[in-house]
Design a protein around this motif. Structure first.
Motif, PDB file in Angstrom:
ATOM      1  N   UNK A  10      -4.185   3.247  -0.845  1.00 44.49           N
ATOM      2  CA  UNK A  10      -3.006   2.435  -0.570  1.00 44.49           C
ATOM      3  C   UNK A  10      -3.429   0.987  -0.384  1.00 44.49           C
ATOM      4  N   UNK A  11      -2.877   0.077  -1.171  1.00 45.15           N
ATOM      5  CA  UNK A  11      -3.232  -1.334  -1.027  1.00 45.15           C
ATOM      6  C   UNK A  11      -2.370  -1.983   0.049  1.00 45.15           C
ATOM      7  N   UNK A  12      -3.013  -2.786   0.889  1.00 48.24           N
ATOM      8  CA  UNK A  12      -2.327  -3.455   1.996  1.00 48.24           C
ATOM      9  C   UNK A  12      -3.050  -4.757   2.311  1.00 48.24           C
ATOM     10  N   UNK A  13      -2.409  -5.696   3.030  1.00 50.12           N
ATOM     11  CA  UNK A  13      -0.993  -5.702   3.400  1.00 50.12           C
ATOM     12  C   UNK A  13      -0.080  -6.070   2.238  1.00 50.12           C
ATOM     13  N   UNK A  14       1.224  -5.809   2.371  1.00 53.18           N
ATOM     14  CA  UNK A  14       1.897  -5.224   3.528  1.00 53.18           C
ATOM     15  C   UNK A  14       1.494  -3.768   3.720  1.00 53.18           C
ATOM     16  N   UNK A  15       1.433  -3.370   4.991  1.00 49.93           N
ATOM     17  CA  UNK A  15       0.990  -2.032   5.312  1.00 49.93           C
ATOM     18  C   UNK A  15       2.114  -1.022   5.101  1.00 49.93           C
ATOM     19  N   UNK A  16       1.741   0.239   4.800  1.00 51.27           N
ATOM     20  CA  UNK A  16       2.763   1.289   4.745  1.00 51.27           C
ATOM     21  C   UNK A  16       3.576   1.298   6.028  1.00 51.27           C
ATOM     22  N   UNK A  17       4.853   1.645   5.924  1.00 51.30           N
ATOM     23  CA  UNK A  17       5.684   1.613   7.126  1.00 51.30           C
ATOM     24  C   UNK A  17       6.317   2.964   7.423  1.00 51.30           C
TER      25      UNK A  17
END
Length: 290
Positions: A10-17
């Motif tokens: 998972x690429x972040x940010x934005x972080x998963x919410x």
């Protein structure tokens, strides 16, 4: 038998919410419903019994103390009914960044595409699709905290739930690093810190190796494993980020910005900037000037 181990990147940010969570108990003979393309991730944490569940052509027997991450664009189905009392906590979440399913070494989002969309280069969160619950996670009681907060006032719980959820992801991410991976991460972080603190200097492969007391090829392997870039690729990206800030926040001439950000000449700086950004430094400054 479970399929070959897969990891979700998972690429972040934005972080998963965080979206919502709940707790389910199945009696013997009951089973998970079939669902297709939910549009959100479904993290299942089994506390008791065994849940028999599949996703497309994969099937798992998820026993107590294990987690399974169902993907948002797949078909999920019951393999067979539960044979004993089975209880689990489920957590639904979403992400707007790129995510990739892959086996083996980490894979990375396209850095410049991510930057153009979110104005920051990506960090890759790597978690297993199926596996044992990390020990710190198991002892933390975070799943129970999420469930308790779901019963409270939204105005206060929304902040706490997101914080707890991100900590859960952090624990799962860090748990995937074996001893060699942990050393690689430490060396990569040391290299990153050195590059950021000395980016104005004339850095070379040899000077970097001398400063950090590792062969440059080893530093490059560590950086590639953790960040997806060699030290010199990272250095160029960081210099260009600093140059953008100076172009936006100061009136320093282009030649002065090239010197302050460690480029060997104004012409070389302009070429690298134009290649990366798509326009010259001067046009970039004018675009945001009034």
């Amino acid at each position: 038998m479970p399929p070959s181990p897969a990891y979700i990147h998972l690429s972040a940010p934005p972080f998963p919410y965080f979206l919502e969570c709940g707790h389910t108990v199945y009696l013997p003979g009951e089973q998970h419903p079939n669902r297709s393309r939910m549009g959100k991730f479904d993290l299942i944490i089994v506390e008791q019994g065994c849940l028999f569940i599949g996703e497309d052509d994969k099937e798992w027997a998820v026993t107590s103390g294990h987690t399974l991450l169902l993907l948002p664009d797949r078909y999920h189905y019951s393999v067979k009914p539960c044979e004993e009392i089975t209880s689990f906590t489920w957590v639904h979440f979403h992400t707007v960044g790129e995510w990739i399913e892959a086996e083996g070494d980490p894979v990375y989002a396209e850095r410049e595409k991510h930057f153009r969309q979110f104005l920051i280069h990506p960090y890759t969160i790597r978690i297993p699709q199926f596996g044992p619950l990390p020990d710190p996670f198991a002892r933390s009681g975070q799943a129970e905290q999420l469930l308790q907060l779901s019963q409270g006032r939204r105005s206060s719980s929304v902040w706490q739930q997101q914080r707890i959820f991100e900590e859960m992801l952090r624990m799962m991410d860090l748990a995937q690093q074996d001893t060699a991976g942990s050393q690689a991460a430490e060396i990569a972080e040391q290299t990153e810190a050195y590059l950021r603190n000395h980016f104005t200097e004339d850095l070379t492969n040899a000077s970097l190796a001398d400063a950090l007391h590792f062969h440059y090829n080893y530093l490059a392997r560590c950086m590639k494993r953790v960040y997806g870039l060699t030290p010199m690729e990272y250095l160029t990206d960081y210099r260009l980020e600093q140059a953008k800030l100076l172009l936006l926040k100061t009136e320093i001439p282009i030649s002065g910005i090239a010197e302050r950000t460690g480029f060997e000449s104004t012409a070389y700086f302009s070429r690298r900037f134009s290649r990366k950004v798509g326009i010259s430094p001067l046009r970039f400054r004018k675009r945001y000037s009034r």
